[in-house]
Write a protein that holds these residues in place. Structure first.
Motif, PDB file in Angstrom:
ATOM      1  N   THR A   1       0.889  -1.251  -0.050  1.00 34.08           N
ATOM      2  CA  THR A   1      -0.030  -0.049  -0.028  1.00 34.08           C
ATOM      3  C   THR A   1       0.827   1.359   0.080  1.00 34.08           C
ATOM      4  O   THR A   1       0.612   2.231  -0.758  1.00 34.08           O
ATOM      5  CB  THR A   1      -1.167   0.139   1.090  1.00 34.08           C
ATOM      6  OG1 THR A   1      -0.123  -0.520   2.418  1.00 34.08           O
ATOM      7  CG2 THR A   1      -2.129  -0.892   1.103  1.00 34.08           C
ATOM      8  N   PRO A   2       1.874   1.504   0.949  1.00 38.93           N
ATOM      9  CA  PRO A   2       2.600   2.577   0.798  1.00 38.93           C
ATOM     10  C   PRO A   2       3.501   2.793  -0.576  1.00 38.93           C
ATOM     11  O   PRO A   2       3.515   3.866  -1.174  1.00 38.93           O
ATOM     12  CB  PRO A   2       3.504   2.636   1.815  1.00 38.93           C
ATOM     13  CG  PRO A   2       3.519   1.179   2.405  1.00 38.93           C
ATOM     14  CD  PRO A   2       2.334   0.668   1.868  1.00 38.93           C
ATOM     15  N   LEU A   3       3.770   1.592  -0.886  1.00 36.66           N
ATOM     16  CA  LEU A   3       4.432   1.464  -2.301  1.00 36.66           C
ATOM     17  C   LEU A   3       3.963   2.087  -3.663  1.00 36.66           C
ATOM     18  O   LEU A   3       4.192   2.974  -4.269  1.00 36.66           O
ATOM     19  CB  LEU A   3       5.170   0.366  -2.572  1.00 36.66           C
ATOM     20  CG  LEU A   3       5.899   0.140  -3.813  1.00 36.66           C
ATOM     21  CD1 LEU A   3       7.000   0.754  -3.827  1.00 36.66           C
ATOM     22  CD2 LEU A   3       6.377  -1.246  -4.119  1.00 36.66           C
ATOM     23  N   ILE A   4       2.522   1.779  -3.781  1.00 29.22           N
ATOM     24  CA  ILE A   4       1.505   2.135  -4.448  1.00 29.22           C
ATOM     25  C   ILE A   4       1.342   3.498  -4.401  1.00 29.22           C
ATOM     26  O   ILE A   4       1.264   4.255  -5.536  1.00 29.22           O
ATOM     27  CB  ILE A   4       0.439   1.173  -4.544  1.00 29.22           C
ATOM     28  CG1 ILE A   4       0.680  -0.283  -5.135  1.00 29.22           C
ATOM     29  CG2 ILE A   4      -0.683   1.802  -5.548  1.00 29.22           C
ATOM     30  CD1 ILE A   4       0.770  -0.393  -6.521  1.00 29.22           C
ATOM     31  N   LEU A   5       1.101   3.976  -3.138  1.00 30.73           N
ATOM     32  CA  LEU A   5       0.929   5.436  -2.975  1.00 30.73           C
ATOM     33  C   LEU A   5       1.858   6.463  -3.241  1.00 30.73           C
ATOM     34  O   LEU A   5       1.582   7.146  -4.053  1.00 30.73           O
ATOM     35  CB  LEU A   5       0.630   5.666  -1.488  1.00 30.73           C
ATOM     36  CG  LEU A   5       0.520   6.909  -1.116  1.00 30.73           C
ATOM     37  CD1 LEU A   5      -0.978   7.592  -1.565  1.00 30.73           C
ATOM     38  CD2 LEU A   5       0.192   7.186   0.623  1.00 30.73           C
ATOM     39  N   VAL A   6       3.250   5.999  -3.011  1.00 28.13           N
ATOM     40  CA  VAL A   6       4.313   6.880  -3.597  1.00 28.13           C
ATOM     41  C   VAL A   6       4.530   6.830  -4.674  1.00 28.13           C
ATOM     42  O   VAL A   6       5.003   7.746  -5.600  1.00 28.13           O
ATOM     43  CB  VAL A   6       5.521   6.530  -2.663  1.00 28.13           C
ATOM     44  CG1 VAL A   6       5.246   7.124  -1.039  1.00 28.13           C
ATOM     45  CG2 VAL A   6       5.950   5.198  -2.601  1.00 28.13           C
ATOM     46  N   ALA A   7       4.424   5.553  -5.424  1.00 26.62           N
ATOM     47  CA  ALA A   7       4.656   5.172  -6.959  1.00 26.62           C
ATOM     48  C   ALA A   7       3.753   6.180  -7.795  1.00 26.62           C
ATOM     49  O   ALA A   7       4.140   6.729  -8.734  1.00 26.62           O
ATOM     50  CB  ALA A   7       4.442   3.685  -7.219  1.00 26.62           C
ATOM     51  N   VAL A   8       2.527   6.095  -7.446  1.00 23.18           N
ATOM     52  CA  VAL A   8       1.567   6.970  -8.345  1.00 23.18           C
ATOM     53  C   VAL A   8       1.608   8.302  -8.070  1.00 23.18           C
ATOM     54  O   VAL A   8       1.966   9.220  -9.095  1.00 23.18           O
ATOM     55  CB  VAL A   8       0.024   6.701  -7.870  1.00 23.18           C
ATOM     56  CG1 VAL A   8      -1.141   7.773  -8.355  1.00 23.18           C
ATOM     57  CG2 VAL A   8      -0.514   5.317  -8.109  1.00 23.18           C
ATOM     58  N   LEU A   9       2.065   9.010  -6.897  1.00 28.02           N
ATOM     59  CA  LEU A   9       2.474  10.493  -6.764  1.00 28.02           C
ATOM     60  C   LEU A   9       3.737  10.491  -7.471  1.00 28.02           C
ATOM     61  O   LEU A   9       3.927  11.821  -8.005  1.00 28.02           O
ATOM     62  CB  LEU A   9       2.612  10.705  -5.204  1.00 28.02           C
ATOM     63  CG  LEU A   9       1.333  10.576  -4.407  1.00 28.02           C
ATOM     64  CD1 LEU A   9       1.806  10.792  -2.712  1.00 28.02           C
ATOM     65  CD2 LEU A   9       0.497  11.507  -4.664  1.00 28.02           C
ATOM     66  N   HIS A  10       4.606   9.808  -7.211  1.00 29.18           N
ATOM     67  CA  HIS A  10       6.125   9.864  -7.945  1.00 29.18           C
ATOM     68  C   HIS A  10       5.854   9.973  -9.541  1.00 29.18           C
ATOM     69  O   HIS A  10       6.475  10.861 -10.439  1.00 29.18           O
ATOM     70  CB  HIS A  10       6.884   8.833  -7.848  1.00 29.18           C
ATOM     71  CG  HIS A  10       8.558   8.862  -8.208  1.00 29.18           C
ATOM     72  ND1 HIS A  10       8.916   8.475  -9.376  1.00 29.18           N
ATOM     73  CD2 HIS A  10       9.344   9.759  -8.056  1.00 29.18           C
ATOM     74  CE1 HIS A  10       9.884   8.484  -9.677  1.00 29.18           C
ATOM     75  NE2 HIS A  10      10.438   9.587  -8.893  1.00 29.18           N
ATOM     76  N   THR A  11       4.980   9.177 -10.162  1.00 29.86           N
ATOM     77  CA  THR A  11       4.481   9.247 -11.646  1.00 29.86           C
ATOM     78  C   THR A  11       3.991  10.626 -12.052  1.00 29.86           C
ATOM     79  O   THR A  11       4.311  11.064 -12.928  1.00 29.86           O
ATOM     80  CB  THR A  11       3.772   8.130 -12.041  1.00 29.86           C
ATOM     81  OG1 THR A  11       4.351   6.849 -11.622  1.00 29.86           O
ATOM     82  CG2 THR A  11       3.484   7.851 -13.528  1.00 29.86           C
ATOM     83  N   PHE A  12       3.018  10.929 -11.454  1.00 27.14           N
ATOM     84  CA  PHE A  12       2.325  12.184 -11.682  1.00 27.14           C
ATOM     85  C   PHE A  12       3.346  13.389 -11.470  1.00 27.14           C
ATOM     86  O   PHE A  12       3.094  14.511 -12.316  1.00 27.14           O
ATOM     87  CB  PHE A  12       1.298  12.515 -10.766  1.00 27.14           C
ATOM     88  CG  PHE A  12      -0.069  11.833 -11.230  1.00 27.14           C
ATOM     89  CD1 PHE A  12      -1.155  12.513 -12.084  1.00 27.14           C
ATOM     90  CD2 PHE A  12      -0.439  10.367 -11.008  1.00 27.14           C
ATOM     91  CE1 PHE A  12      -2.194  11.946 -12.603  1.00 27.14           C
ATOM     92  CE2 PHE A  12      -1.534   9.930 -11.697  1.00 27.14           C
ATOM     93  CZ  PHE A  12      -2.465  10.738 -12.442  1.00 27.14           C
ATOM     94  N   MET A  13       4.288  13.476 -10.496  1.00 25.52           N
ATOM     95  CA  MET A  13       4.957  14.545 -10.248  1.00 25.52           C
ATOM     96  C   MET A  13       6.369  14.563 -11.511  1.00 25.52           C
ATOM     97  O   MET A  13       6.845  15.757 -11.728  1.00 25.52           O
ATOM     98  CB  MET A  13       5.605  14.507  -8.895  1.00 25.52           C
ATOM     99  CG  MET A  13       4.658  14.671  -7.763  1.00 25.52           C
ATOM    100  SD  MET A  13       3.917  16.480  -7.638  1.00 25.52           S
ATOM    101  CE  MET A  13       5.333  17.268  -7.208  1.00 25.52           C
TER     102      MET A  13
END
Length: 429
Positions: free
Chosen positions: A72-84
């Protein structure tokens, strides 16, 4: 170089066993586990060895528990990182999003259709873990919509509710990206600390994930040795059927891509296949669409003849979101395990699998062994036991390469569709 490569330690400083490729480690663990399973009875174990045999699965349970905690934390930061970090143009970006969503949805539907027709899990049976029961889920679209909104922002991180998690991640990702765009337009740099923080968190979680993945061969050894010792080789008949089913589904998805290319672009499907051969082979051999990315980008322009803008959107931008083969595999894995242990997934539960696989695939780019990580979320969403993911790892090293090639083919298809039905003119070359 992808994000994960930049944070890997120098291989010269690693212990000798860590220099062995993970695929080879898994194969060695598989061979040793089969040998130990035969020695312990191969389906007719001595009663005195039962406790020892059951304890063999402890490493697998610990590894999968760690993967569930990281997912769960991995998917959260991965999505944020991709958008940023991803540059997505306006109008073309919206068309790109529609194409990616369509392709991923079709891939999952193809996977579920093949799994329902061929039913590979019925070729063998495994005993379901005690106190495990699939979550009851009827076909209730309004209920799914209501469940997509969490009661608290951080609650999905605890409950492993991937749909709520992705809703939060996409919401914050879109907002942070909008703030970044506004500040860039105004000549400000206020977004940089946020982007750096997200990038640092992403690298930190990836490093911890790499520690867990290093223990996967030990998990494979334990779960396979226990299975062979207690039940012999009959459960593995279904794994062979599963391989066949996944290959059939991936082939059908490839046919879908070629059909889209035929009727949605100016590119000849045969030229598309011949021109993309190097990219497909590279994806299969490296098991990484990120490593294949520059090759894909190059051949789309030189061998197939697409415009640079179309090639970059599909092969570079789209690759950060497009994981059709992985989504297909996760959906089929969930249905396969439900068949193997005799648990029925009804239409409502399969709809949850579809939604969870779509959302989980959004954050899978740049994550090593992404299918293994996000699969824990898919299984949890419908109450399937994650213990059996370790059994799937025994064949995952091969299927991972096959679905990576499909991922790359999907990227190329998106590029061809973005290029339209009019070939590049001489002035554009």
């Amino acid at each position: 170089m992808n994000e994960t490569e930049s944070i890997k330690p120098d291989t010269k400083l690693r212990p000798w066993w860590q220099r062995i490729p993970l695929t080879l480690q898994i194969i060695i663990a598989l061979v040793l586990a089969i040998g130990l399973g035969i020695a312990l009875g191969a389906g007719n174990p001595n009663a005195a060895n039962k406790d020892f045999i059951n304890n063999l699965a402890i490493p697998a349970e610990l590894v999968l528990k760690a993967l569930r905690a990281l997912a769960t934390p991995l998917i959260l930061v991965a999505v944020l990182h991709t958008f940023m970090t991803t540059n997505i143009p306006g109008t073309a970006g919206r068309k790109l999003a529609v194409l990616l969503l369509t392709n991923t949805t079709v891939a999952i539907l193809v996977g579920l259709l093949v799994a329902n027709i061929l039913r590979p899990g019925t070729w063998g049976r495994l005993a379901a873990p005690e106190n495990t029961q699939a979550a009851s889920q009827s076909l209730d679209p309004w209920g799914l919509l209501k469940d997509a909104i969490p009661e608290a922002v951080l609650k999905p991180l605890v409950d492993n509710n991937v749909i709520q998690l992705i809703v939060i991640a996409l919401s914050f990702g879109i907002v942070l990206r909008a703030i970044k765009s506004e500040q860039i337009a105004e000549g400000k740099r206020g977004y940089q600390p946020i982007e750096d923080l997200v990038g640092t968190l992403f690298e930190a979680v990836i490093r911890v994930l790499n520690w867990v993945i290093a223990l996967v061969p030990l998990a494979v050894f334990g779960i396979v040795a226990k299975t062979v010792a207690l039940q012999g080789f009959s459960p593995f008949k279904s794994l062979f059927a599963f391989i066949v089913a996944v290959l059939v589904a991936l082939a059908l998805q490839a046919c879908y891509y070629l059909t889209r290319v035929k009727f949605g672009s100016w590119v000849n499907p045969l030229k598309f296949l011949a021109g993309g051969a190097d990219a497909f082979l590279t994806a299969f051999s490296t098991s990484s669409s990120t490593v294949t990315m520059p090759i894909t980008f190059e051949i789309l322009q030189t061998k197939i003849g697409l415009r640079e803008s179309s090639a970059s959107l599909g092969a570079l931008v789209g690759a950060n979101f497009n994981n059709d083969g992985t989504a297909l595999y996760e959906a089929m894995s969930a249905l396969f395990i439900s068949q193997v242990i005799g648990q029925h997934l009804n239409l409502g539960q399969q709809l949850v699998v579809i939604l969870t696989s779509i959302f989980a695939s959004v954050g899978a780019a740049g994550i090593p062994n992404a299918g293994l990580v996000t699969m824990t979320l898919v299984f949890t969403s419908v109450g399937l036991p994650t213990q059996y993911i370790a059994l799937l790892v025994t064949v995952d090293w091969f299927l991972d390469r096959c679905r990576t090639a499909i991922n790359v083919m999907g990227d190329m298809t998106v590029s061809a569709l973005l290029d339209g039905k009019k070939p590049r003119s001489i002035d554009e070359t």
